[in-house]
Enzyme design. Structure first.
Site, PDB file in Angstrom:
ATOM      1  N   GLU A 300       0.790  -1.237   0.000  1.00 17.96           N
ATOM      2  CA  GLU A 300       0.000   0.000   0.000  1.00 17.96           C
ATOM      3  C   GLU A 300       0.826   1.294   0.000  1.00 17.96           C
ATOM      4  OE1 GLU A 300      -3.960  -1.454   2.394  1.00 17.96           O
ATOM      5  OE2 GLU A 300      -2.211  -1.025   3.598  1.00 17.96           O
TER       6      GLU A 300
HETATM    7  C1  TNX Z   1      -4.634  -3.982   4.821  1.00 16.02           C
HETATM    8  S1  TNX Z   1      -2.774  -6.268   4.787  1.00 16.02           S
HETATM    9  C2  TNX Z   1      -3.346  -3.685   5.235  1.00 16.02           C
HETATM   10  C3  TNX Z   1      -3.131  -3.191   6.599  1.00 16.02           C
HETATM   11  C4  TNX Z   1      -4.432  -2.924   7.316  1.00 16.02           C
HETATM   12  C5  TNX Z   1      -5.404  -4.047   7.063  1.00 16.02           C
HETATM   13  C6  TNX Z   1      -6.689  -3.927   7.838  1.00 16.02           C
HETATM   14  C7  TNX Z   1      -1.841  -5.251   4.335  1.00 16.02           C
HETATM   15  C8  TNX Z   1      -0.628  -5.747   3.730  1.00 16.02           C
HETATM   16  N1  TNX Z   1      -2.212  -3.981   4.509  1.00 16.02           N
HETATM   17  O1  TNX Z   1      -2.334  -2.035   6.574  1.00 16.02           O
HETATM   18  O2  TNX Z   1      -4.156  -2.836   8.679  1.00 16.02           O
HETATM   19  O3  TNX Z   1      -5.675  -4.084   5.696  1.00 16.02           O
HETATM   20  O4  TNX Z   1      -7.467  -5.067   7.731  1.00 16.02           O
END
Ligand code: TNX
Length: 490
Positions: A300
């Site tokens: 992300e």
């Molecule tokens: C996605 S899983 C994210 C996290 C968040 C989560 C909440 C991932 C690699 N990134 O930063 O905490 O969703 O469910």
């Protein structure tokens, strides 16, 4: 008592005729194990015996033994799980455990603990049975987000106990995020001095000292669990930039962040401070965790252009490789230069997965954490007061009924290294809330990772999971009453 308490279910269980075996006090243990191996495995057997209020006593190999430990590296059938294989045989005359590694013994002791029946009068009975077992996948983990919300060492230790009970072998700690920094890096003191004091709104702040982490890694290792540390870059980095302003172009520390947004923070490849920062941090991570893996995050990073993303992840990968460790990275890292044997962690079913498939074809191994099956911060139902629902609601059955080898089309099946559950803590702040979300789903994912697909079925699992609750209650683990299960009456 008995085989109806076994989770994950072993590959082969043969229930034998005969009377149960009754353990006496002390439990007489005979062994031909080397001193080094015995020193590693005895504390785990001691833990089990302590649950029964029985001391252990070593006896000669030809003495009258209740438990005989035999080392045999040929145990198990060839395949990925073989180093963790064990056999456990219980007859009217006693218990024999055979394994080739400490992990094999740990798993046998966990099965033994599940099989035992402790009567009101304190006697401990074990049913006659032969178990021949090894895991389907080599990686069976839980990822715990201590970045949003800190969980102190004593609570992490109790999570390790749960993992050992269900024969998991990895605990992945997400040690940094926008909201907090949890790893002591002595030559970068502001990381913990500033960002060890922050957390998501409602969550706890804190950090692990070098001593804390060394205690935790040893405790986990002595139960067969390897700690996989993660420092998340190049996004999810506000805790870092809040500590060191030199990491952003404005050269001023960014404000602390306690919200729930993702994807707004970033590192910069063209700032001179960045590479030195990555060097110091990943050196500290590698030094402080004896395990062979380091997770560099990579998820992300919405503010970073692709070429710069690749450059930044490559910098982190280079640092990890200097320490001769194996790189783990979230699925977005498929774009980076990952040496064959690196591990890519699949989490987002909404994404285009062609990059993951081509990485697997280059020899990168894939760790399965699809959010809609394994993210235990997802609500069970609309009524669940905790957690999130962006990947859907996730009741017990949906976390059980899926096949890690069938998740991603066109993926070579032998590239799947295993399964990892995850729990993110934006809305989960106490130990009670944590285990309420883990249990019972952690049991389902234990079996997904351990038991061959053809041997798994929901009806059998549903009966066995219902029998776990008394141990959770005795040990103070909060849990959720998933529907359709014969839980003990309140
Ligand atoms: C996605 S899983 C994210 C996290 C968040 C989560 C909440 C991932 C690699 N990134 O930063 O905490 O969703 O469910």
């Amino acid at each position: 008592m008995g085989v109806s308490h076994l989770i994950p279910y072993p590959q082969k269980v043969v229930v034998q005729e005969g009377e149960p075996f009754e353990l006496g006090s002390p439990i007489a243990v005979a062994t031909s194990l080397s001193d080094a191996l015995l020193t590693r495995v005895l504390p785990a057997l001691g833990d089990v015996a302590r649950d029964w209020d029985l001391p252990l006593g070593l006896v000669d190999e030809d003495g009258q033994a209740a438990v005989t430990l035999i080392c045999d590296s040929e145990v198990g059938t060839p395949g990925p799980g073989r180093p963790e294989a064990y056999t456990l045989e219980i007859t009217e005359a006693g218990i024999t455990v055979t394994a080739g590694t400490a992990s094999g013994f740990f798993h046998a002791f966990s099965a033994l603990a599940q099989l035992a029946d402790r009567k009101e009068d304190g006697s401990v009975l074990l049913p006659p049975v032969l178990i021949v077992d090894q895991p389907r996948f080599e990686w069976r983990g839980l990822s715990l987000d201590v970045g949003r919300s800190f969980f102190p060492p004593q609570e992490v230790k109790r999570v390790v106990d749960l993992l050992a009970r269900y024969r998991f072998n990895r605990l992945h700690l997400h040690l940094s995020d926008d909201q907090g920094w949890r790893l002591q890096v002595k030559i970068r003191p502001k990381l913990t001095a500033r960002s060890g004091k922050t957390a998501v709104e409602g969550g706890r702040a804190g950090f692990y000292t070098e001593e804390d982490l060394s205690y935790l890694t040893e405790y986990a290792a002595s139960r067969g669990v390897t700690i996989v540390p993660e420092v998340d870059i190049p996004g999810h980095t506000n805790a870092a930039t809040h500590a060191y302003g030199e990491l952003v172009p404005e050269a001023e520390p960014t404000p602390a962040y306690s919200g729930m947004q993702v994807g707004f923070s970033r590192l910069h490849a063209d700032l001179p401070a960045t590479e030195a920062f990555l060097r110091d941090v990943f050196q500290a991570v590698a030094d402080q965790t004896p395990g062979p893996y380091v997770h560099v995050g990579g998820d992300e990073a919405f503010q970073v252009e692709e070429h710069e993303y690749v450059e930044l992840v490559n910098m982190a990968v280079k640092q990890v490789l200097k320490s001769e460790k194996t790189v783990v990275v979230w699925q977005e890292g498929a774009k980076a230069d990952l040496p064959s044997g690196s591990i890519l962690q699949y989490w987002d079913p909404r994404a285009d997965l062609s990059g993951v498939v081509s990485a697997a074809k280059r020899g990168v191994r894939i760790l399965m954490s699809p959010a809609n099956r394994t993210y235990l911060d997802m609500k069970y139902s609309e009524q669940t007061p905790l957690g999130q629902d962006w990947a859907g609601l996730l009741e017990l059955r949906a976390s059980y009924e899926w096949d890690p080898n069938n998740e991603i089309a066109l993926l070579p099946a032998d590239s799947v290294i295993g399964v990892e559950a995850g729990i993110w803590t934006e809305k989960i702040h106490t130990f009670e809330d944590l285990t309420y979300m883990l249990l019972p789903r952690l049991g389902a994912l234990a079996e997904v990772g351990w038991t061959e697909q053809a041997e798994r079925n929901w009806d059998s699992f549903a009966k066995r999971i219902g029998k776990q609750a008394s141990w959770w209650d005795q040990n103070g683990y909060a849990w959720h009453r998933s529907p359709g299960i014969a839980w003990p009456t309140k």
